[in-house]
Write a protein that holds these residues in place. Structure first.
Motif, short mmCIF file in Angstrom:
data_model
loop_
_atom_site.label_atom_id
_atom_site.label_comp_id
_atom_site.label_asym_id
_atom_site.label_seq_id
_atom_site.Cartn_x
_atom_site.Cartn_y
_atom_site.Cartn_z
N UNK A 269 -0.80 7.25 -4.79
CA UNK A 269 0.63 7.06 -4.94
C UNK A 269 1.27 7.11 -3.56
N UNK B 60 4.87 6.46 -2.22
CA UNK B 60 6.27 6.07 -2.28
C UNK B 60 6.96 6.24 -0.92
N UNK B 61 7.90 5.39 -0.66
CA UNK B 61 8.74 5.50 0.54
C UNK B 61 10.17 5.67 0.03
N UNK B 62 10.79 6.74 0.45
CA UNK B 62 12.12 7.05 -0.06
C UNK B 62 13.05 7.18 1.14
N UNK C 229 11.50 9.88 3.23
CA UNK C 229 10.51 10.74 2.61
C UNK C 229 9.35 9.91 2.11
N UNK C 230 8.16 10.41 2.36
CA UNK C 230 6.97 9.68 1.90
C UNK C 230 5.94 10.68 1.38
N UNK C 231 6.10 11.08 0.14
CA UNK C 231 5.10 11.97 -0.44
C UNK C 231 3.96 11.10 -0.94
N UNK C 232 2.77 11.52 -0.79
CA UNK C 232 1.66 10.61 -1.04
C UNK C 232 0.49 11.32 -1.71
#
Lengths: 494, 253, 429
Positions: A417, A419-421, C351-354
């Motif tokens: 996963x 995601x870029x926020x 923010x980039x949680x991965x």
């Protein structure tokens, strides 16, 4: 006119027009030589009798493409693609296919049966020679139905002012519309594969919904029988004028074989004030064999521009096929109060690799986006969600909600996963949630205690897991997609 | 007839069942009572075929079929139904759809005709009504967002629709108020007859006022230490397990 | 780096900065203490790969260009001013003070029961100059550091590891290594203070043996002209724990990278953090990046991360968090939550949680939220008579508490609160 005769005409018309669209029957050369250069592009453009501006546009895209590098950031691995070792133009010649269903790979037929695809349609999908123009023997024949329905629908569409035709036809019939919007959402230099597509695209669909018109039907049944032979560089353009409404479905639940390993389609959507475009995809291209040999590389650029206030673009996809999927259907939310949605199910088994997700670019005020992604990995596959949510400084009151769930089946696969926020507005609110888990043993046991076998239990749990996405599909396809998920995962558990 | 002989089972190298002998003739309802950790739920799970338990000795047959050698769904098709102590949630799976799939899978396995959606809904609604349960229970996802009592009632509804020949109720009464308890009892009593048998696992005598058992067995440390008629449950209620379970039986096995 | 005008373009600027660092290494290598071979290797890596650039995925949101383009003043040895010394919290434990990257024995104490050596870089076993370019830079130029060893079964108490930048040095690269033998315990309060413009590029590693517990509590309160680029490593053996909290308040440009590897069964890592950012006195927005990589390499391991960002002015916050679960790491339990409050129109959060998962029997989740203070909560407080500024402060403190609460060390927690109070005095929310 008796119904049967009318149908025969319809079948014939559809078959003939299938050739007329994009390919001329009288060319001597069946295939352009391998390789890509300006001569090939000129040849494609000339064969399609394109206006000068479109040739220039293609050449410009080619020049841009030459300077670009193939992206390497996705979590996919494949041997290098030799772009000079491909044919970029081929006339669709009739290949000798199997002469009857008896000669078709029984594995393929078994799958069709499980999907509940009618017999006649199975023959066509499997490429049985003559299956398309054979006299319909059965009154309830699926092709009979869809062709006649399509013909009827075409008249209905024309009456309401909807334009729905191959894009090559639109270039001839509606050049002003094509010229205005082609490349306006996905510029020629947007990315490597979009540039390649712009240079060499062969055909695809064009849809124009006039102001205030609610498209009187799902543009799906029609597409289903025409989806074949659109080639590897498909180009689709859909324009929804003010307060119009359209639901478009591409693809097919039945597995589709294709000799072209590289597919690089581009889809552009434009929605003006209060317009709604719903775009649904069921992708089930050949994924390669159990060892990972063969299979389609699917590098797709899909993007919608919500240009008008209160416009809405909704992407729904069920991705089960292809050896490699590289695909990020996106929404550019320019109009105030515009809405973007992305609902996705991606299933990978064996050696499949999927890197898919979306981009939601919030520019207008009070724009909202919803992302629901369900990834299921089995076998030795890798399944990645990659998504960007970006809030521009002026997007006051923007909202995003993202839910990404991954399900792992077996311990040889991967689920990722990414995601870029990105937020640059304090009044925006973004929420992102992601989970990864395996199929719960207790759930499996509970189902089996009630009498379901292991595979049906897995199918049921997986369908439940994907429910939030499947319910977004048009009804007829939701049922098939459910079966497709179960069939795709067969043999993955236990 | 359910016949269990010398059944022993371990989980994570820990012996839970230690030689169970039990016969439940067709048409009878037997109650199994016992303190926490005595092995009641393990017995239910082993009979239904949950993974993670290793049967180290003994046998369990139902109408001559070796239960332990077949898959959980095959046991279900034979007519075995387990009402779970903790019913499992299935997000996104519609209750009616789940139940119809299960019923038809069982019917198919038994060579019976499957029910179409209309026939099924008619049956399921009738059963829900008979048990004074709201129709909307069928529309919701399986056990998702159900209260503890609703989950237990849903188990009874499933049992009523599936019409098992052998029902095992694992503490179906726990956490129920008196009205819900009556619904559960009505569900079991409605099935009662010469072809139906049940094993009712419970802590309390309360449920047995409503489902009167033919026999009562006391389970302790993985063994049945005492058997008797319904009066045994009353004695237990009055004196506790200490009064019933013989000396030594409460020591670790 | 020189005082002449830097070349244009980010890549050119970074190349020039890397070349200047290498030149400095060539000038000084004869007198630098410690492992010359490791230095030479690091120099070769840096010469080949340069500094992290804008095309690297791991540096997507943080550009080192401002740093590369800053003309730093030449280095002059100096004593730390009393104003900075006064900011070292008075808590129980042994101080190890480094001034402009060099150990300062008069300001430091001698710990009991544990072994500490200084005078040369403590390279440690687990840092990876080949993977992390800033660690290569550190390895090439490190002059000093603390090697801390806690013997088996010993509770080493608290080490207060202080870095003070006087602003008279162009850059320093301390290199610390902490080794905890089986069953040992240690708390390191890792404090960075300073004045002026400088680069602080520390690397610290924790090797934590079976059953040992290391608590790493960090306060980054550098001067507002500073560049703080730090890398921490932890390798956690079976039944051991790396428990960290990082508070970021200072520096113009900051990046904290934490690499934790859970190498043994039931190993655990807690990587909590809070970043409070705003404008500097000159009106520039701070930029701070908290980047973590947790590698679950053994079964039954657990990681927990709660990262909070409070962003005012023109500040930019970055969080990148990656949870990697190897095929062998069944029953992994990984959790990560990243939240940001944007308190001004011009603040920005990326923010980039991965998650990168190769085992099936796992429970991993992450969440991220970005938004303003809750209007309903604010109104509720104000309707009870709390003035707006105070109401906002109450809500921001409540927001932070989730990350701060797990700090078990009361005195360290007090030091954190005091540092936050100091930030509060300097910024309006």
């Amino acid at each position: 006119m008796p119904v049967v005769a009318e149908t025969l005409d319809a079948v014939q018309a559809a078959t003939e027009s299938g050739y007329k669209w994009g390919f001329s029957t009288d060319i001597e050369m069946e295939m352009a030589p391998k390789g890509l250069n300006t001569d090939i592009i000129r040849l494609i453009s000339a064969r399609k009798n394109e206006p000068e501006w479109l040739l220039e546009w293609r050449l410009k895209a080619y020049a841009v493409w030459l300077k670009m590098e193939e992206p390497d950031w996705a979590m996919v691995n494949h041997p290098p693609i030799d772009y000079q070792d491909l044919h970029y133009y081929a006339a669709p010649k009739k290949k000798p296919g199997p002469r009857s269903l008896d000669e078709v790979d029984p594995e393929l037929l078994r799958t069709y049966e499980k999907l509940g695809i009618p017999l006649r349609e199975r023959a066509i999908l499997a490429g049985v020679e003559g299956a398309e123009d054979e006299r319909p023997q059965v009154a309830m024949d699926a092709v009979f139905d869809s062709v006649s329905v399509a013909t009827t629908f075409k008249a209905t569409l024309a009456k309401s002012g909807v334009i729905f035709c191959p894009i090559s036809e639109a270039v001839q019939e509606h050049p002003e519309l094509v010229r205005k919007y082609l490349g306006s959402v996905v510029p020629v230099g947007d990315n490597y594969f979009a540039a390649l597509n712009s240079a060499v695209f062969t055909d695809g669909s064009f849809v124009y919904i006039p102001k205030g018109v609610r498209c009187p039907m799902e543009l799906s049944t029609y597409f289903r029988i025409n989806a074949r032979n659109t080639g590897q560089f498909e180009r689709t353009l859909i324009i929804a004028e003010e307060a119009s409404h359209v639901s478009y479905l591409e693809g097919c639940t039945a597995p589709q074989r294709d000799e072209n390993q590289l597919h690089a389609a581009v889809v552009e959507l434009v929605a003006f004030d209060d317009a709604v475009i719903k775009y649904s995809t069921v992708q089930n291209w050949y994924p390669g064999d159990a060892e990972g040999k063969g299979g389609v590389y699917n590098f797709v650029t899909k993007r919608g521009a919500c240009r008008g206030a209160r416009s809405k673009i909704s992407w729904t996809q069920v991705e089960t096929g292809s050896a490699i999927t590289w695909k990020y259907p996106s929404c550019i939310l320019q109009g105030d109060d515009s809405v973007g949605e992305f609902y996705s199910v991606a299933v990978t088994t064996n050696h499949q690799q999927a890197d898919t997700g979306t981009k939601m670019i919030h520019i207008g005020k009070r724009t909202t986006s919803t992302i629901v992604s369900k990834g299921i990995s089995a076998g030795k596959s890798n399944n990645t969600y990659r998504g960007l949510v970006r809030i521009a400084p002026r997007a006051d009151g923007a909202r995003n909600f993202t839910q990404c769930d991954s399900l792992l089946i077996g311990d040889q696969c991967g689920a990722h996963t990414v995601p870029y926020i990105e937020s640059r507005n304090p009044t925006a609110r973004l929420e992102h949630e992601a989970t990864t888990s395996k199929i719960d043993d207790d759930q499996l046991f509970y189902c089996r205690q009630r009498g379901l076998n292991q595979e049906d239990a897995v199918g049921m749990i997986v369908n439940g897991f994907c429910k939030d996405v499947l319910k977004e599909l048009p009804m007829e396809f939701a049922v098939e997609a459910q079966k497709l998920l179960a069939v795709s995962l067969e043999g993955s558990v236990g | 007839m359910l016949e269990i002989k010398g059944l022993a089972a371990v989980i994570d190298n820990k012996t839970i069942l230690n030689g169970i002998d039990l016969v439940v003739p067709t048409g009878e309802i037997h109650a199994i009572m016992g303190p926490n950790g005595s092995g009641k739920s393990t017995l239910a799970y082993v009979l239904a075929g949950r993974e993670g338990y290793e049967v180290t000795a003994g046998s369990a047959t139902y109408d001559g079929h070796d239960l332990l050698g077949i898959e959980p769904e095959e046991r279900a098709a034979l007519g075995l139904f387990l009402a779970f102590q903790y019913p499992v949630e299935l997000p996104g799976v519609n209750n009616a759809n789940f139940l119809r799939t299960a019923l038809n899978a069982q019917r198919r396995a038994r060579g019976e005709a499957e029910l179409n959606a209309v026939q099924f809904l008619k049956l399921a609604r009738a059963q829900a009504k008979a048990l004074s349960m709201p129709d909307d229970m069928l529309k919701r996802n399986v056990n998702v967002g159900f209260s503890g009592g609703e989950k237990k009632r849903n188990e009874v509804l499933q049992m009523a629709v599936l019409r098992p020949k052998l029902a095992i109720l694992d503490e179906t009464d726990s956490g129920l108020d008196i009205d819900a308890l009556k619904i559960v009892a009505d569900g079991v009593n409605a099935l009662r007859g010469p072809d139906f048998s049940a094993v009712v696992i419970t802590h309390y005598q309360r449920l047995l006022d409503h489902i009167v058992p033919d026999r009562v067995h006391i389970l302790s440390n993985g063994r049945i230490v005492k058997s008797g008629g319904p009066e045994l449950a009353h004695a237990l209620e009055a004196g506790g397990y200490a009064a019933i379970v013989p000396e030594g039986a409460s020591e670790a096995a | 780096m020189s005082t002449t005008a830097p070349p244009s373009g980010p890549v050119a600027a970074l190349n020039a900065a890397a070349a200047a660092f290498i030149a400095r290494y060539n000038d000084s290598k004869a007198r630098l203490p410690g492992d010359t071979h490791a230095r030479a290797e690091a120099a070769a890596l840096l010469a080949e790969h340069g500094l992290p650039g804008p095309r690297e995925e791991a540096w997507r949101y943080t550009s080192l260009r401002p740093f590369a383009e800053t003309p730093f003043a030449p280095s002059v040895p100096a004593e730390p001013p009393a104003s900075l010394l006064a900011r070292i919290p008075a808590i129980e434990g042994t101080r190890l003070v480094f001034v402009d990257g060099r150990f300062h024995s008069e300001l430091s104490g001698v710990p009991r029961g544990i072994r500490v050596t200084t005078g040369e870089p403590a390279l440690g076993r687990i840092a990876r100059p080949a993977t992390e370019k800033l660690v290569a830079l550190n390895t090439m130029l490190a002059e000093d550091g603390a090697a801390i060893h806690v013997p088996a079964g010993i509770d080493g108490g608290t080490i207060i590891l202080v870095s003070i930048a006087t602003g008279h040095s162009i850059g320093f690269h301390p290199r610390h290594a902490v080794v905890l033998a089986a069953g040992a315990k240690l708390t390191v309060l890792d404090l960075a203070l300073g004045d002026g413009e400088y680069l602080h590029n520390p690397v610290i590693s924790f090797e934590i043996a079976e059953g040992a517990t290391a608590s790493h509590l960090r306060i980054q309160d550098e001067g507002e002209g500073a560049f703080h680029l730090s890398t921490a490593y932890a390798e956690v053996a079976a039944d051991a724990t790396y428990d960290s909290f990082a508070l970021t308040l200072g520096a113009r440009l900051a990046r904290m990278e934490v690499h934790a590897r859970l190498a043994g069964e039931r190993a655990a890592a807690h990587l909590n953090a809070a970043q409070l950012l705003g404008n500097t006195r000159s009106g520039d927005g701070q930029h701070a990046d908290f980047t973590t990589v947790v590698a679950h390499d053994a079964p039954n391991t657990a990681s927990r991360q709660t990262v909070k960002n409070v962003l005012t002015g023109r500040s930019r916050g970055v969080f990148q968090g990656k949870i990697e679960v190897a095929r062998i790491a069944q029953k992994t339990d990984g959790y990560q939550m990243n939240q940001a409050l944007l308190l001004s129109a011009e603040a920005e959060m990326n923010s980039k949680p991965q998650l990168e998962i190769y085992a099936d029997d796992v429970k991993c989740s992450h969440g991220a939220t970005v938004g303003a203070l809750d209007g309903d909560q604010l109104f509720y407080l104000r309707s009870r008579g709390v003035p707006e500024a105070e109401a906002r402060a109450i809500l921001v403190r409540a927001f932070l508490s989730e990350a701060l609460d797990p700090i078990g060390h009361d005195q360290a927690r007090g030091a954190m609160e005091a540092a936050i109070a100091g930030w509060w005095d300097r910024h309006t929310i």
